[in-house]
Write a protein that holds these residues in place. Structure first.
Motif, short mmCIF file in Angstrom:
data_model
loop_
_atom_site.label_atom_id
_atom_site.label_comp_id
_atom_site.label_asym_id
_atom_site.label_seq_id
_atom_site.Cartn_x
_atom_site.Cartn_y
_atom_site.Cartn_z
N CYS A 158 0.84 -1.20 0.00
CA CYS A 158 0.00 0.00 0.00
C CYS A 158 0.88 1.25 0.00
O CYS A 158 1.78 1.38 0.84
N THR A 160 0.07 4.29 0.72
CA THR A 160 -0.26 5.25 1.77
C THR A 160 0.45 4.91 3.07
O THR A 160 1.05 5.77 3.72
N CYS A 161 0.37 3.64 3.48
CA CYS A 161 0.93 3.25 4.78
C CYS A 161 2.23 2.47 4.63
O CYS A 161 2.82 2.05 5.61
N CYS A 180 -5.30 2.29 8.03
CA CYS A 180 -5.04 3.02 6.79
C CYS A 180 -6.31 3.08 5.93
O CYS A 180 -6.94 2.06 5.68
N THR A 182 -6.62 3.67 2.81
CA THR A 182 -6.46 3.17 1.44
C THR A 182 -6.62 1.65 1.38
O THR A 182 -7.33 1.12 0.55
N CYS A 183 -5.93 0.98 2.30
CA CYS A 183 -5.95 -0.49 2.25
C CYS A 183 -6.82 -1.08 3.35
O CYS A 183 -6.88 -2.30 3.50
#
Ligand SMILES: [Zn+2]
Ligand SMILES: [Zn+2]
Length: 373
Positions: A158, A160-161, A180, A182-183
């Motif tokens: 991911c 983002t994280c 997170c 996003t995921c």
């Protein structure tokens, strides 16, 4: 290998209060919990060690024994059945429920445990049995082998994280950990999901299992089949299957711990004169001598004809309660014989023939005498 000191494992002093021990345990267990360190054997061993130390030191009796004798206190007989078998799920109920809350589930998580209720006859429970059961469950997808990604592709970390599954948000003075967005906490993103399982890595299936029930189980016993529960998400480990035993009521025998009880009716001529009867056991009929002058309700113990518990120990006994049955549907001749018998009881020897009636009547007389005094 010498075992480490329980206080050192938790990093607390020997005078530490229970509250302090709990706090240390929570902190360490969160760090080394298998759900947070999937596939890391070292973390798992560490976690078991922490859990064992925690269990001993929060039990006042065990802690006192440990303080006095060290590890030797628990070496005989496996430590009283507690610290040895590390069952990870059970601690979530107490200490962990509040910490992990919902967020734990969002990681690629271990599959759920399943429970299967199994009804057994008494004979099956006593002797043990192998049963085939069908259970609906989630299994690892055979197309993507649990990854959730279409074959030939793989899940991407991911962005983002960066795979952590959690992000830090600043709120004023505080830094807050959040799943997170996003995921959704998984740390990975599947761009090209598997068409069969749609990226879950698991599919619904029903499977047939052969379950071996050991001899001596009773209602309420659970048999754990490790790894036979639901498959984990995206390759995480599977849950366990618990087979919960329920023993059906038996037409003849009743089980109490390791003993079996049954009632055997006898007629009153046999009760008075004595004789031999056949009584049932789980291994077939056996003969039982009924002595003369047997009163109703008398228990006859047949050693070793009971149950051997699944937990070991000695075999129980069979206890037969004889019940004297009042005769019914008597013909005229039989009635006449009984009347003659009854008359003979009324004679000077009547008290001798019925010792219980005599002591009862004496008791009643004394009771009324005391009342009128
Ligand atoms: Zn798949
Ligand atoms: Zn993420």
């Amino acid at each position: 290998m010498a075992k480490a000191d329980y206080y050192e494992i938790l990093g607390v002093s020997r005078e530490a209060e229970e509250r302090e021990i709990k706090k240390a345990y929570k902190r360490l267990a969160m760090k080394f919990h298998p759900d947070r360190n999937p596939g890391n054997a070292e973390a798992e061993a560490k976690f078991k060690e922490i859990k064992e130390a925690y269990e001993i030191l929060t039990d006042a009796q065990k802690r006192a024994a440990y303080d006095q004798y060290g590890h030797a206190a628990f070496e005989q007989g496996g430590g009283g059945g507690g610290a040895g078998g590390a069952d990870f799920s059970d601690i979530f109920g107490d200490v962990f429920g509040d910490i992990f809350g919902g967020s734990r589930r969002q990681r690629a998580s271990r599959g759920s445990d399943l429970r299967y209720n199994m009804e057994l006859s008494l004979e099956e429970a006593v002797r043990g049995v192998t049963r085939e059961i069908r259970i609906p469950t989630l299994e690892e997808c055979d197309i993507c082998h649990g990854s959730g990604a279409r074959p030939g592709t793989s899940a991407a970390t991911c962005p983002t994280c960066h795979g952590a599954g959690q992000v830090q948000m600043r709120q004023g003075f505080f830094a807050v950990q959040q799943a997170c967005p996003t995921c959704h906490g998984k740390g990975k993103i599947i761009k090209d999901p598997c068409t069969k399982c749609h990226g879950h890595g698991r599919v619904e299936k029903s499977k047939t299992l052969s379950v071996k029930i050991p001899a001596g189980v009773d209602t309420g016993d659970r048999i754990r089949l490790a790894g036979e529960g639901e498959a984990g998400e995206q390759g995480a480990s599977a849950g366990d299957l618990y087979v919960q035993v329920q023993v059906r009521k038996h037409p003849i025998f009743e089980r109490e711990e390791n003993n079996l009880y049954c009632e055997v009716p006898i007629n009153f001529a046999m009760a008075a004169l004595g004789g031999e009867i056949e009584v049932p056991t789980l291994d077939g009929r056996v003969k039982l001598k009924v002595p003369a002058e047997t009163q109703t309700g008398k228990l006859f113990r047949m050693r070793g004809k009971g149950v051997k518990s699944v937990r070991g120990g000695s075999q129980g006994d069979l206890l037969c309660r004889v019940v004297v049955e009042t005769p019914v549907k008597l013909n005229e001749k039989q009635k006449q014989l009984l009347r003659e018998l009854e008359e003979s009881f009324g004679g000077p020897s009547g008290d001798q023939n019925s010792p219980r009636s005599k002591s009862f009547l004496d008791g009643v007389k004394k009771f009324f005498d005391d009342l009128t005094r």
